[in-house]
Design a protein around this motif. Structure first.
Motif, PDB file in Angstrom:
ATOM      1  N   SER A 344      50.499  31.098  46.449  1.00 22.65           N
ATOM      2  CA  SER A 344      50.164  30.124  45.402  1.00 22.65           C
ATOM      3  C   SER A 344      50.813  30.500  44.081  1.00 22.65           C
ATOM      4  O   SER A 344      50.568  29.845  43.059  1.00 22.65           O
ATOM      5  CB  SER A 344      48.643  30.045  45.217  1.00 22.65           C
ATOM      6  OG  SER A 344      48.133  31.262  44.674  1.00 22.65           O
ATOM      7  N   GLY A 345      51.628  31.554  44.080  1.00 24.54           N
ATOM      8  CA  GLY A 345      52.303  31.964  42.859  1.00 24.54           C
ATOM      9  C   GLY A 345      51.364  32.447  41.781  1.00 24.54           C
ATOM     10  O   GLY A 345      51.666  32.313  40.588  1.00 24.54           O
ATOM     11  N   GLY A 346      50.225  33.030  42.180  1.00 29.42           N
ATOM     12  CA  GLY A 346      49.257  33.529  41.212  1.00 29.42           C
ATOM     13  C   GLY A 346      48.200  32.534  40.815  1.00 29.42           C
ATOM     14  O   GLY A 346      47.342  32.852  39.983  1.00 29.42           O
ATOM     15  N   TYR A 347      48.203  31.340  41.413  1.00 31.55           N
ATOM     16  CA  TYR A 347      47.153  30.350  41.143  1.00 31.55           C
ATOM     17  C   TYR A 347      45.806  30.852  41.648  1.00 31.55           C
ATOM     18  O   TYR A 347      44.762  30.594  41.051  1.00 31.55           O
ATOM     19  CB  TYR A 347      47.522  29.036  41.826  1.00 31.55           C
ATOM     20  CG  TYR A 347      46.514  27.915  41.707  1.00 31.55           C
ATOM     21  CD1 TYR A 347      46.609  26.980  40.677  1.00 31.55           C
ATOM     22  CD2 TYR A 347      45.497  27.759  42.646  1.00 31.55           C
ATOM     23  CE1 TYR A 347      45.703  25.932  40.575  1.00 31.55           C
ATOM     24  CE2 TYR A 347      44.588  26.722  42.548  1.00 31.55           C
ATOM     25  CZ  TYR A 347      44.695  25.813  41.514  1.00 31.55           C
ATOM     26  OH  TYR A 347      43.785  24.785  41.425  1.00 31.55           O
ATOM     27  N   VAL A 348      45.806  31.574  42.763  1.00 33.62           N
ATOM     28  CA  VAL A 348      44.592  32.136  43.356  1.00 33.62           C
ATOM     29  C   VAL A 348      44.394  33.565  42.853  1.00 33.62           C
ATOM     30  O   VAL A 348      45.289  34.405  42.980  1.00 33.62           O
ATOM     31  CB  VAL A 348      44.681  32.114  44.895  1.00 33.62           C
ATOM     32  CG1 VAL A 348      43.575  32.954  45.521  1.00 33.62           C
ATOM     33  CG2 VAL A 348      44.612  30.676  45.409  1.00 33.62           C
ATOM     34  N   LEU A 349      43.221  33.828  42.278  1.00 34.55           N
ATOM     35  CA  LEU A 349      42.819  35.162  41.821  1.00 34.55           C
ATOM     36  C   LEU A 349      41.551  35.530  42.590  1.00 34.55           C
ATOM     37  O   LEU A 349      40.441  35.253  42.155  1.00 34.55           O
ATOM     38  CB  LEU A 349      42.568  35.158  40.310  1.00 34.55           C
ATOM     39  CG  LEU A 349      43.788  34.851  39.436  1.00 34.55           C
ATOM     40  CD1 LEU A 349      43.364  34.568  37.998  1.00 34.55           C
ATOM     41  CD2 LEU A 349      44.761  36.008  39.473  1.00 34.55           C
ATOM     42  N   PRO A 350      41.683  36.164  43.753  1.00 33.09           N
ATOM     43  CA  PRO A 350      40.538  36.297  44.663  1.00 33.09           C
ATOM     44  C   PRO A 350      39.535  37.364  44.231  1.00 33.09           C
ATOM     45  O   PRO A 350      39.844  38.300  43.486  1.00 33.09           O
ATOM     46  CB  PRO A 350      41.191  36.668  45.994  1.00 33.09           C
ATOM     47  CG  PRO A 350      42.475  37.314  45.613  1.00 33.09           C
ATOM     48  CD  PRO A 350      42.931  36.658  44.347  1.00 33.09           C
ATOM     49  N   ILE A 351      38.310  37.200  44.743  1.00 33.47           N
ATOM     50  CA  ILE A 351      37.197  38.113  44.512  1.00 33.47           C
ATOM     51  C   ILE A 351      36.723  38.610  45.881  1.00 33.47           C
ATOM     52  O   ILE A 351      36.414  37.807  46.767  1.00 33.47           O
ATOM     53  CB  ILE A 351      36.056  37.407  43.760  1.00 33.47           C
ATOM     54  CG1 ILE A 351      36.535  36.986  42.362  1.00 33.47           C
ATOM     55  CG2 ILE A 351      34.822  38.298  43.655  1.00 33.47           C
ATOM     56  CD1 ILE A 351      35.549  36.118  41.603  1.00 33.47           C
ATOM     57  N   VAL A 352      36.657  39.922  46.053  1.00 39.75           N
ATOM     58  CA  VAL A 352      36.295  40.509  47.340  1.00 39.75           C
ATOM     59  C   VAL A 352      34.773  40.622  47.443  1.00 39.75           C
ATOM     60  O   VAL A 352      34.080  40.693  46.429  1.00 39.75           O
ATOM     61  CB  VAL A 352      36.966  41.894  47.512  1.00 39.75           C
ATOM     62  CG1 VAL A 352      36.405  42.904  46.528  1.00 39.75           C
ATOM     63  CG2 VAL A 352      36.869  42.401  48.950  1.00 39.75           C
ATOM     64  N   CYS A 353      34.263  40.632  48.663  1.00 39.31           N
ATOM     65  CA  CYS A 353      32.817  40.714  48.881  1.00 39.31           C
ATOM     66  C   CYS A 353      32.396  42.153  49.161  1.00 39.31           C
ATOM     67  O   CYS A 353      33.202  42.991  49.570  1.00 39.31           O
ATOM     68  CB  CYS A 353      32.398  39.821  50.044  1.00 39.31           C
ATOM     69  SG  CYS A 353      33.269  40.177  51.586  1.00 39.31           S
ATOM     70  N   TYR A 354      31.113  42.428  48.944  1.00 36.92           N
ATOM     71  CA  TYR A 354      30.558  43.749  49.258  1.00 36.92           C
ATOM     72  C   TYR A 354      29.218  43.565  49.953  1.00 36.92           C
ATOM     73  O   TYR A 354      28.403  42.731  49.565  1.00 36.92           O
ATOM     74  CB  TYR A 354      30.355  44.589  47.999  1.00 36.92           C
ATOM     75  CG  TYR A 354      29.667  45.910  48.295  1.00 36.92           C
ATOM     76  CD1 TYR A 354      30.380  46.955  48.877  1.00 36.92           C
ATOM     77  CD2 TYR A 354      28.309  46.082  48.047  1.00 36.92           C
ATOM     78  CE1 TYR A 354      29.747  48.163  49.192  1.00 36.92           C
ATOM     79  CE2 TYR A 354      27.673  47.288  48.358  1.00 36.92           C
ATOM     80  CZ  TYR A 354      28.397  48.318  48.929  1.00 36.92           C
ATOM     81  OH  TYR A 354      27.778  49.490  49.246  1.00 36.92           O
ATOM     82  N   ASN A 355      28.985  44.394  50.996  1.00 38.66           N
ATOM     83  CA  ASN A 355      27.766  44.323  51.784  1.00 38.66           C
ATOM     84  C   ASN A 355      27.186  45.729  51.939  1.00 38.66           C
ATOM     85  O   ASN A 355      27.759  46.569  52.645  1.00 38.66           O
ATOM     86  CB  ASN A 355      28.069  43.722  53.168  1.00 38.66           C
ATOM     87  CG  ASN A 355      26.816  43.495  54.000  1.00 38.66           C
ATOM     88  OD1 ASN A 355      25.789  44.122  53.801  1.00 38.66           O
ATOM     89  ND2 ASN A 355      26.915  42.583  54.960  1.00 38.66           N
ATOM     90  N   PRO A 356      26.054  46.035  51.293  1.00 43.97           N
ATOM     91  CA  PRO A 356      25.499  47.390  51.408  1.00 43.97           C
ATOM     92  C   PRO A 356      25.093  47.753  52.826  1.00 43.97           C
ATOM     93  O   PRO A 356      25.147  48.929  53.215  1.00 43.97           O
ATOM     94  CB  PRO A 356      24.298  47.358  50.460  1.00 43.97           C
ATOM     95  CG  PRO A 356      23.923  45.913  50.350  1.00 43.97           C
ATOM     96  CD  PRO A 356      25.215  45.168  50.443  1.00 43.97           C
TER      97      PRO A 356
END
Length: 626
Positions: A344-356
């Motif tokens: 996407s050429g930097g259009y997408v800035l993803p956030i990762v998930c965390y599961n304890p």
């Protein structure tokens, strides 16, 4: 186009077996994601009558309903293979619709599908719990149906990355100039979206026939249409929604032109069973299809608000909803989000998930994935989901019932390690903070402001992103928005932010809206000068938003609400809510690392784009000029 004809992406069947439709030549059979992808040349797309569309869908239906019984926890699929730099950016918007503000960021979106979550438990639990009461029975009945449909229609991350690789290879083989190649790729994707949506409709028709899902859906439809007719059920005409191909098609491909606040009766529209179909459509679609629909509605089309970048977050419900794993592993989901960021050429800035819970059972596997995503793969934050059954800072959640949870002290250790890691890299922790999406009301209470206040005191350098800003709870003792504002106004809350994702009640009128207006336009504390809106960010919670008709009107309607409490002409509230607060929360400007940090988000993004040969994203260029 340079080649003079539009090439469309279709699947498998030889040319002689193709049938003409309104958008492309379609194969007579169904296309499995793993089958070879071929190109066929077609003439200019033609519109077709609704009757022809019905005949086509009936011919391509699945026939007899396949069994719905079976294991509710599918086995993990094969691992994905990472792509290599290609210099092609098929998911980079060709244009961003003009707007009156310099930038527009959507900090809260999702593009996952049914292979990324325990889909049966997800629909029967949190999603049914979220839908209006009039639709909850139909959503629960849909859960096993969607699980069965997902086995045929919901593509895994590994298969989706293979499909994208094939798409890029074919585009490269055409030998087109960059602009023409981009146009060809977009045409291929849009054609594939149309075809896949028709397969979804055919699958829903087959699944609904003589099933609890079909009966529950039609009963909800009768109630909904009767209310629209003033209670006169005897005036209903046409087939029930489970057999109405035109209505199903419109629901799966929700038109996004009409504004949300233009609906005659928003309360009535929330009971529209078409919203269930729309949600099923999103869950059964490839993630890049969902990204493309998001871009059309919010960024590209003439009526779009002009979103410059979106922050899609992964979610991890493993273990909490009864299944230890999903078909698409969290690592594969991370790799695919990385590719969406690149392509996407930097259009997408993803956030990762965390599961304890995953961390406890699998020797820090979730935390290791988080660090890799933040350090090396272009991710800008971490998402946690306390309504699943844990407190943000660990301990006993004090939930009655037959629920089995990991040890509270173990959760405390894991969450503390996560927050320390986020401080080290200077990224925010994003949490669902609306009083919703749990198994029940006990679970709903876990992400509340009191619990996040404890985190803010224990980790003073941690940025906290309160998604949904406490939800629509402005009355009685349980005023979460008021409590979050109070937390932001205290010393320990200096790094607490919130978003206004999926807050459609702010588009209406009434006491709650006026209370919200006063709260959000006022100061954070009696002794302070900072106004509340300087801590707020725009978001949609797409794909939850995608189930509503007119979803693309949300940023326009929210802008009108925000404009109504402008207090400082030199710093308009729209600038703060739609981009400036996100820049501060996610630390997107060029700065040196703070004491104790190893690097900044901006430094890591620049290195990530250089490694993948991505030109400086337009949003970054604009931000550097401000």
């Amino acid at each position: 186009m340079a080649v003079g004809r539009l090439r469309r992406l279709v699947c498998g069947a030889p040319r002689r077996s193709m049938r003409r439709t309104g958008q492309l030549l379609r194969p007579s059979g169904n296309c499995h994601p793993g089958r070879a992808i071929r190109f066929f040349t077609v003439r200019r797309p033609m519109k077709i009558r609704a009757s022809a569309k019905r005949r086509l869908l009936l011919k391509t239906s699945f026939g007899a309903m396949f069994p719905l019984a079976g294991c509710s926890c599918p086995l993990p699929g094969r691992p994905a293979v990472a792509l290599q730099p290609s210099g092609q950016f098929p998911f980079k918007p060709a244009r961003i619709a003009p707007k009156s503000i310099p930038l527009l960021f959507d900090v809260h979106a999702h593009f996952f599908n049914a292979t990324d979550v325990p889909v049966k438990g997800y629909l029967a639990g949190p999603i049914a719990h979220e839908f209006p009461e009039a639709l909850q029975a139909a959503v629960r009945a849909a859960a096993p149906v969607v699980e069965a449909l997902a086995n045929r229609l919901a593509i895994s991350c590994a298969d989706e990355m293979d499909k994208i690789a094939t798409l890029l290879a074919h585009a490269h083989a055409l030998g087109l100039a960059p602009g023409a190649a981009q146009q060809a790729l977009v045409g291929l994707i849009d054609a594939d979206i149309t075809q896949h949506q028709q397969r979804i409709v055919a699958g829903i028709v087959s699944a609904a026939r003589d099933s609890d899902f079909g009966r529950s859906l039609d009963e909800a439809d009768v109630r909904y249409r009767s209310r629209r007719l003033g209670g006169h059920a005897n005036k209903l005409t046409g087939p029930p929604i489970s057999r109405d191909l035109d209505r199903l098609s419109r629901a799966v491909d929700r038109e996004f032109g009409s504004p949300l606040d233009g609906l005659v009766d928003p309360d009535l529209e929330r009971d529209d069973p078409g919203s269930i179909i729309a949600f099923i459509g999103v869950m059964l679609s490839p993630r890049h299809h969902n990204l493309r629909k998001f871009q059309r509605g919010y960024s590209v089309d003439d009526s779009a608000a002009g979103v410059d970048a979106c922050f899609p977050s992964m979610v991890d419900f493993d273990h909490w909803l009864g299944c230890p794993d999903t078909i698409s592993s969290k690592r594969d989901q991370m790799l695919l989000h990385e590719q969406l960021a690149v392509l996407s050429g930097g259009y997408v800035l993803p956030i990762v998930c965390y599961n304890p819970w995953t961390d406890i059972l699998n020797n820090n596997a979730s935390l290791t994935l988080v660090e890799e995503a933040i350090r090396d793969r272009g991710f800008v934050g971490v998402k946690v989901y306390p309504p699943m059954g844990f407190l943000p800072l660990g301990g006993d959640p004090k939930i009655c019932g037959d629920f089995k949870f990991p040890d509270g002290e173990e959760v405390r250790k894991r969450m503390a390690a996560l927050f320390a890691l986020c401080e080290k890299y200077g990224v925010p922790v994003m949490s669902h903070t609306s009083h919703s999406m749990g198994r029940d009301r006990q679970h709903d209470a876990l992400p509340g402001p009191v619990n996040w206040g404890a985190v803010a005191r224990a980790f003073p350098n941690l940025s906290i992103h309160a998604a949904h800003f406490g939800g629509n709870h402005y009355a009685g003792e349980d005023r979460w928005p008021d409590q979050f504002v109070a937390l932001m106004g205290r010393d320990e809350g200096k790094n607490v932010y919130a978003d206004l994702a999926y807050r459609t009640e702010l588009m209406g009128t009434g006491d709650d809206v006026e209370r919200a207006r006063k709260l959000l336009s006022g100061p954070l504390s009696k002794s302070g000068t900072e106004l509340t809106y300087r801590r707020l960010m725009y978001g949609t919670d797409w794909h939850m938003m995608a189930k509503m008709r007119g979803w693309a009107g949300y940023p326009h309607a929210l802008a009108r609400f925000v404009e109504s409490f402008d207090a400082d002409p030199a710093k308009p509230a729209r600038h703060a809510v739609f981009y400036d607060t996100a820049v501060r929360c996610f630390k997107l400007r060029k700065t040196a690392p703070a004491p104790g940090q190893v690097s900044t988000t901006r430094q890591r993004l620049e290195a990530f784009y250089a490694r993948w040969q991505v030109p400086t994203p337009p949003w970054m260029q604009t931000l550097d000029r401000l």
